[in-house]
Design a protein around this motif. Structure first.
Motif, PDB file in Angstrom:
ATOM      1  N   VAL A 119      37.913  32.221  49.724  1.00 18.27           N
ATOM      2  CA  VAL A 119      38.898  33.347  49.560  1.00 18.27           C
ATOM      3  C   VAL A 119      39.828  32.923  47.879  1.00 18.27           C
ATOM      4  O   VAL A 119      40.196  31.496  47.826  1.00 18.27           O
ATOM      5  N   VAL A 120      39.410  32.820  46.652  1.00 20.57           N
ATOM      6  CA  VAL A 120      40.309  32.180  45.502  1.00 20.57           C
ATOM      7  C   VAL A 120      41.271  33.681  44.830  1.00 20.57           C
ATOM      8  O   VAL A 120      40.507  34.505  44.521  1.00 20.57           O
ATOM      9  N   ASP A 121      42.120  32.991  43.782  1.00 16.08           N
ATOM     10  CA  ASP A 121      43.073  33.064  43.304  1.00 16.08           C
ATOM     11  C   ASP A 121      42.386  33.596  42.372  1.00 16.08           C
ATOM     12  O   ASP A 121      41.604  32.878  41.225  1.00 16.08           O
ATOM     13  N   ALA A 142      40.956  41.502  38.692  1.00 15.45           N
ATOM     14  CA  ALA A 142      41.566  41.477  40.327  1.00 15.45           C
ATOM     15  C   ALA A 142      41.744  40.613  40.150  1.00 15.45           C
ATOM     16  O   ALA A 142      41.998  39.258  40.221  1.00 15.45           O
ATOM     17  N   ALA A 143      42.690  40.410  41.284  1.00 17.84           N
ATOM     18  CA  ALA A 143      44.170  39.219  41.646  1.00 17.84           C
ATOM     19  C   ALA A 143      43.083  37.726  43.001  1.00 17.84           C
ATOM     20  O   ALA A 143      43.668  37.014  42.502  1.00 17.84           O
ATOM     21  N   ILE A 167      32.905  39.369  46.139  1.00 18.81           N
ATOM     22  CA  ILE A 167      33.943  40.803  46.466  1.00 18.81           C
ATOM     23  C   ILE A 167      34.956  40.680  45.653  1.00 18.81           C
ATOM     24  O   ILE A 167      35.638  39.130  45.900  1.00 18.81           O
ATOM     25  N   LEU A 168      35.737  41.008  44.788  1.00 20.17           N
ATOM     26  CA  LEU A 168      37.022  41.167  44.081  1.00 20.17           C
ATOM     27  C   LEU A 168      37.851  42.223  45.028  1.00 20.17           C
ATOM     28  O   LEU A 168      37.775  43.067  45.755  1.00 20.17           O
ATOM     29  N   LEU A 169      38.606  41.359  45.551  1.00 18.24           N
ATOM     30  CA  LEU A 169      40.008  42.215  46.640  1.00 18.24           C
ATOM     31  C   LEU A 169      41.311  42.337  45.603  1.00 18.24           C
ATOM     32  O   LEU A 169      41.419  42.417  44.796  1.00 18.24           O
ATOM     33  N   GLY A 170      41.092  43.862  46.533  1.00 17.45           N
ATOM     34  CA  GLY A 170      42.318  44.800  45.614  1.00 17.45           C
ATOM     35  C   GLY A 170      43.604  44.644  46.620  1.00 17.45           C
ATOM     36  O   GLY A 170      44.899  45.193  46.538  1.00 17.45           O
ATOM     37  N   GLY A 206      40.558  48.902  38.038  1.00 14.79           N
ATOM     38  CA  GLY A 206      41.715  48.077  38.685  1.00 14.79           C
ATOM     39  C   GLY A 206      41.219  46.676  39.026  1.00 14.79           C
ATOM     40  O   GLY A 206      41.548  45.784  38.705  1.00 14.79           O
ATOM     41  N   LEU A 207      39.901  46.523  39.682  1.00 12.11           N
ATOM     42  CA  LEU A 207      39.851  45.421  40.034  1.00 12.11           C
ATOM     43  C   LEU A 207      38.745  44.228  38.456  1.00 12.11           C
ATOM     44  O   LEU A 207      38.657  42.800  38.143  1.00 12.11           O
TER      45      LEU A 207
END
Lengths: 247, 828
Positions: free
Chosen positions: B684-686, B526-527, B667-670, B584-585
């Protein structure tokens, strides 16, 4: 046509050697004005009671300790004023030692023990000579044996072969038969005798044993740091009598 | 002065070096044991305020897991069953949940730095807590403890935002809890209505049943009655039941005490080994003197007592000196260092000489002296066996040391023990095998040290070959190494111990951490990620405003229901996950495939865990979830990238429903991270920032192996230095002979240094081979070809070993003196 004959210097000469231990005020004199010459190819025994100074005389003669006064020459070269480094070279190249307790390196074989001084001197070519010398002392069959596998007499013969490796001008022997039984002692003395006679080796031997001293060409008697007598071709009984009568 | 004392003093005067070697070892042992004992006493005697305690409760009823731990929850009918027991009619259910008061964007911690937790109101009342003002909570109302209310500036009637698994909820404060010692010390901070707490997402089952004692009722009798009437449940005294999380301070104290316990164990074993070697060498060097005494009519028993007495003569004054003068300043320095390293809390009491501390120092002295005496037993036995006639006839009095059968036997037993972890875990996965191999190394290295007299001859030809590069004395070095097996082993053994243990202890965590970082980097695709900003987790639901794809993860545990504990807990770290959203995450490796099948009554497991528990794909596996309930779940897939991650994945709904206190771990964000609303307690971190901040190990976890490795290596180096120095005492005649034969000073230096270095190098090589070889399974388990080696273990400690061998040997040999004495004293 005239020819000038120059007499060769003795292998070893001590001139008026004095050795004192301690400070000037209460110094103890162990040797007092000892002078002696040891011609090449002679076998000389130094005898005297305990504390007479014979070992100190041997140490001064071999360059192991410096005399307080007097000079020591080996093959005409003064050694009493040499540096520690020069004395190291002297011990390596010009004199040999044989000790009462053999002082072999337990981890090395007989031939390796004999070859050791050459190793230390960086002369690998002498390995063949080490084998020859072991043959000479009658241990040609014991080349690969370690000291622990040899008898006392055999160990001493290895030590003698080691001392001969660098073809020393003088071979010093300190009580070489002191730790041996009679038969082994006799074998060692015979060997030393042969070396002097056949190989022309100059031998200076310190001993307590009149029988051992009788194997030598000459016996120097030392009492209280002073050379008191010189005997030539004396029997063991004569030597013993002279030592006892002096007391 | 008695003849016996005179003998000791004359020996010490004649050979100060060998007495010094023993004295230094005793001194170091007394100081280090004293330091550890003082710190231990300080921590153990630190009177921390009592934890919440269940002061008015007479008994706590809990459920247990198959491995005999307290389970997260009780069966639903537990309260009914408890109330059937006479005297337990007032029993109430106890639940607690993570609920935090939001202040700005942050969460208010409790007085001990922990996340605040809410109890159900009935449980607090049953335990004797009382309202100072206001009323009991109803609906979603809240009661706040006096200290927290004062800090937050709130009172009855105020509305405060709170964060829990349900997200941010505004709650009206219905009452303030009366201040008491226990609330100040970390008792309940927040109270919610029983129904409100029970209705929160997560397991609905109670965590425990609290049974208040009636007036005049004996608590022990009540507990006995409960135990008899509640088969399958466990009844605890209130002081044995921990409510909520353990505090930060309590964790640090516990960690500090664990570290000191480990250190003391390492110290005692190392000190015994080093003292044993030193005392044995000392005795063997005194053999000529002891032989003469034997020949003069001293009995073998008296000789033994003489050796032990001499050991005591050194150990007692030196241990007293070390404990009295060295331990206190050492403990103060150690305390400062441990506080500085964040291992101990900053308010750890200063080390002082109180009653307990004096006792600790006395114990340190007693321990040092006892260790010395025990270590001297072998030397005393050796002295008792001396044959005067044989030794005196040999001309030197020296008794040849032999390899003892008992030593071989001990070494072989240790070797078998070292192999045990590998055999026991033979069926486990790669990581289990890797860990087992590392444990094996920690036993195998001491075993090989014991066996060093038999091992070193295998490598002496190699060392001799290298030594022969020195054309002058190389052959003599090679011969001495080969012929003096015990002397060579005496130097190789400690070097093997120091290098082998430090390599394994320091490189294993590095290898594991590198594997965790690599696999996490590979796994997290995840980005952007949402992670907790404080110690509380994240709410279960995604914010309403966020429409992008997201995958939630929740930490939990599972336990195989059909397996019983074999000496340890069998719980498996697990995670609840949105299987379908993970693609994908989160990349769990090609074998995992899609995790879309992770729904309903299914689960996924890492290949290692599946192998360890012999699970196969499609199999129904009975598992106990975090609340103790049993579920037959079908294994749908097995995945690879599990290092630093859960060993079992559960469908999120299942995990939430059976977690006593469910909150998300991340939480992995897409989707677009900008669309994620600002939420308290979350950030939120990259991906890059998350991976950069990834630190698989806490500072205390990193420091513990370092301290233990350094202590073990330090002792081994001390032993090496002692052996190197003492071994030269036998070499005087040989060195003098070499000088008489024309050996130069530099040649003698090269001989002594070369031999000591070559012997130590044999140990270093063996240590590196065993240490690195033992880490290979761990390296392979972490996906690496080779372990990550720690510079301290594989470079610095070997260098120190080399120096510790060479310097004392050269100093003791003293070949720089001019030759002015006659070579005497027998064969070298």
């Amino acid at each position: 046509m005239s020819q000038t004959l120059v007499e060769a210097p003795p292998a070893l000469r001590l001139r008026d050697v004095t050795k004192r231990y301690g400070r000037a005020a209460d110094a103890t004199a162990v040797l007092s004005g000892v002078s002696a010459a040891f011609p090449a190819g002679t076998f000389t025994a130094l005898m005297g009671p305990s504390g007479s100074g014979k070992t100190t005389m041997l140490m001064c003669a071999a360059g192991l300790t410096r005399p307080t006064t007097g000079t020591v020459e080996v093959a005409g070269q003064r050694i009493d004023n040499l540096s520690d480094k020069q004395l190291t070279r002297l011990r390596r190249d010009r004199v040999g030692f044989v000790f009462q307790h053999f002082n072999l390196i337990d981890s090395l074989t007989a031939v390796e023990n004999v070859y050791l001084p050459a190793r230390l001197a960086g002369r690998p070519a002498l390995r063949g000579r080490a084998v020859e010398l072991l043959n000479l002392v009658g241990l040609g069959e014991r080349l690969k044996h370690r000291p622990a596998q040899l008898s006392g007499g055999q160990r001493q013969r290895v030590a003698i072969a080691r001392a001969l490796l660098t073809e020393p001008v003088v071979l010093f022997a300190d009580e070489p038969t002191g730790a041996l039984d009679q038969e082994a002692g006799r074998e060692v003395l015979d060997l030393l005798r042969r070396l002097a006679t056949e190989q022309g080796t100059t031998i200076v031997m310190v001993t307590h044993d009149a029988a051992a001293a009788a194997a030598a060409d000459r016996v120097l008697l030392l009492f209280d740091g002073v050379l008191s007598a010189e005997l030539h071709g004396a029997s063991a009984e004569e030597i013993a009598h002279r030592v006892v009568s002096h007391r | 002065m008695s003849a016996r004392l005179r003998l000791f003093v004359s020996d010490a005067r004649h050979s100060p070096g060998r007495v010094l070697g023993v004295a230094i070892t005793c001194l170091v042992t007394a100081v280090v044991v004293g330091v550890a004992a003082l710190l231990f006493t300080t921590l153990a005697g630190w009177e921390q305020p009592e934890r919440a305690g269940l002061g008015s409760v007479s008994a706590v009823v809990v459920a247990t897991t198959p491995d005999d731990q307290v389970a997260g929850a009780l069966p639903a009918d537990a309260l009914t069953r408890v109330r059937t027991v006479p005297g337990a009619q007032q029993a109430v259910e106890y639940r607690d949940r993570t609920v935090s008061i939001v202040r700005g964007d942050a969460l208010l911690p409790d007085v001990d730095g922990r996340t605040t937790r809410a109890w159900n109101f009935s449980a607090a009342v049953a335990d004797g807590y009382q309202l100072d003002r206001g009323a009991a909570p109803a609906g979603n109302e809240l009661v706040v403890d006096a200290a927290t209310a004062a800090e937050a500036g709130i009172d009855v009637g105020a509305s405060v935002p709170t964060l829990s698994a349900a997200g941010v909820v505004s709650r009206r404060v219905s009452g303030i809890l009366r201040a008491s010692e226990s609330t100040a010390a970390g008792g309940p901070v927040l109270l919610l209505a029983d129904q409100e707490l029970a209705a929160m997402a997560g397991s609905t089952l109670p965590h425990a049943i609290l049974v208040p004692g009636a007036a005049g009722q004996d608590a022990a009798e009540l507990r006995a009655a409960l135990s008899a009437g509640l088969p399958g449940l466990r009844v605890l005294a209130p002081e044995d039941y921990k409510t909520g999380d353990t505090g930060v301070t309590e964790n640090k104290i516990g960690g500090g005490i664990n570290l000191l316990s480990l250190l003391l164990f390492a110290l005692i074993t190392s000190a015994a080994t080093v003292l044993g070697t030193t005392m044995s060498l000392w005795t063997s060097q005194r053999t000529p003197q002891l032989t003469v005494l034997r020949a003069l009519g001293v009995s073998s028993g008296r000789l033994r007592r003489l050796v032990l007495g001499d050991a005591a003569l050194i150990a007692v004054p030196v241990a007293l000196l070390g404990a009295l003068l060295g331990a206190l300043p050492g403990a103060k320095l150690a305390r400062a260092a441990l506080v500085g390293a964040d291992i101990l809390p900053t308010d750890t009491p200063a080390v002082s000489l109180g009653g307990a501390a004096v006792g600790a120092l006395a114990l340190a002295v007693l321990l040092t002296v006892s260790l010395t005496l025990v270590a001297s037993l072998s030397g005393a036995r050796q002295a008792g066996r001396l044959d005067a006639a044989a030794a005196l006839n040999s001309g030197s009095g020296a008794v040849k040391l032999r390899r003892r059968f008992s030593r071989l036997l001990i070494g072989l037993v240790l070797l078998a023990l070292g192999a045990a972890p590998m055999l026991v875990n033979g069926g486990g996965g790669a990581l289990v095998m890797g860990a087992a191999a590392t444990v094996s190394v920690l036993i195998l290295v001491p075993a090989l040290t014991v066996l060093s007299p038999w091992l070193t001859p295998l490598l002496t030809p190699l060392a001799g070959l290298v030594a022969r590069l020195d054309r002058g004395v190389g052959h003599l070095i090679a011969s001495n190494l080969r012929m003096s097996t015990l002397r060579t082993a005496g130097l190789a053994g400690p070097a093997l111990l120091a290098v082998g243990l430090s390599t394994a202890l320091l490189s294993a965590p590095k290898t594991l951490d590198a594997g965790v970082v690599e696999q996490t980097t590979q796994r997290v695709q995840a980005a952007h990620l949402v992670v907790p900003a404080g110690s509380a987790g994240l709410p279960l639901a995604l914010p309403a405003g966020y429409t992008g794809t997201a995958a939630r993860l929740l930490d939990t545990t599972v336990q195989p229901a059909a397996e019983t504990s074999q000496g340890g807990p069998t719980g498996i770290a697990a995670a609840g996950a949105d299987g379908a959203a993970l693609a994908g995450l989160l990349d769990l490796g090609p074998a995992a495939g899609g995790l879309t099948a992770l729904t309903g009554d299914t689960f996924a497991a890492s290949k290692d865990i599946a192998k360890q528990h012999k699970w196969s794909i499609g199999e129904q596996v009975p598992l106990l979830l975090d609340d103790g309930t049993r579920h037959d779940l079908r294994l749908v897939t097995a995945y690879d990238n599990d290092l630093g991650f859960a060993g079992v994945l559960l469908p999120m709904d299942l995990a939430v429903a059976h977690s006593p206190d469910p909150m998300l771990t991340m939480i992995l964000l897409g989707g677009d991270p900008a669309a994620w609303p600002v939420t308290p307690g979350a950030t939120v971190v990259d991906r890059g920032t998350y991976l950069d901040a990834l630190d698989p190990r806490e500072s205390a976890d990193s420091l513990a192996p370092l301290i233990i490795a350094l202590v073990l290596a330090g002792y081994a180096v001390l032993s090496l230095a002692n052996s190197a120095g003492l071994a030269q005492a036998d070499r005087g005649p040989e060195n003098r002979t070499l000088r008489l034969l024309g050996g130069r000073k530099d040649q003698l230096l090269r001989l002594v240094a070369g031999e000591a270095l070559a012997a130590a190098a044999i140990g270093i090589l063996l240590g590196l081979l065993v240490g690195i070889g033992g880490l290979m399974p761990l390296a392979r388990a972490t996906g690496r070809a080779l372990p990550v080696l720690d510079v301290m273990g594989v470079v610095i400690i070997p260098l120190i070993c080399g120096l510790a061998a060479v310097i004392p040997a050269v100093l003791a040999a003293r070949p720089l003196r001019p030759v002015t004495e006659r070579a005497e004293g027998g064969t070298p």
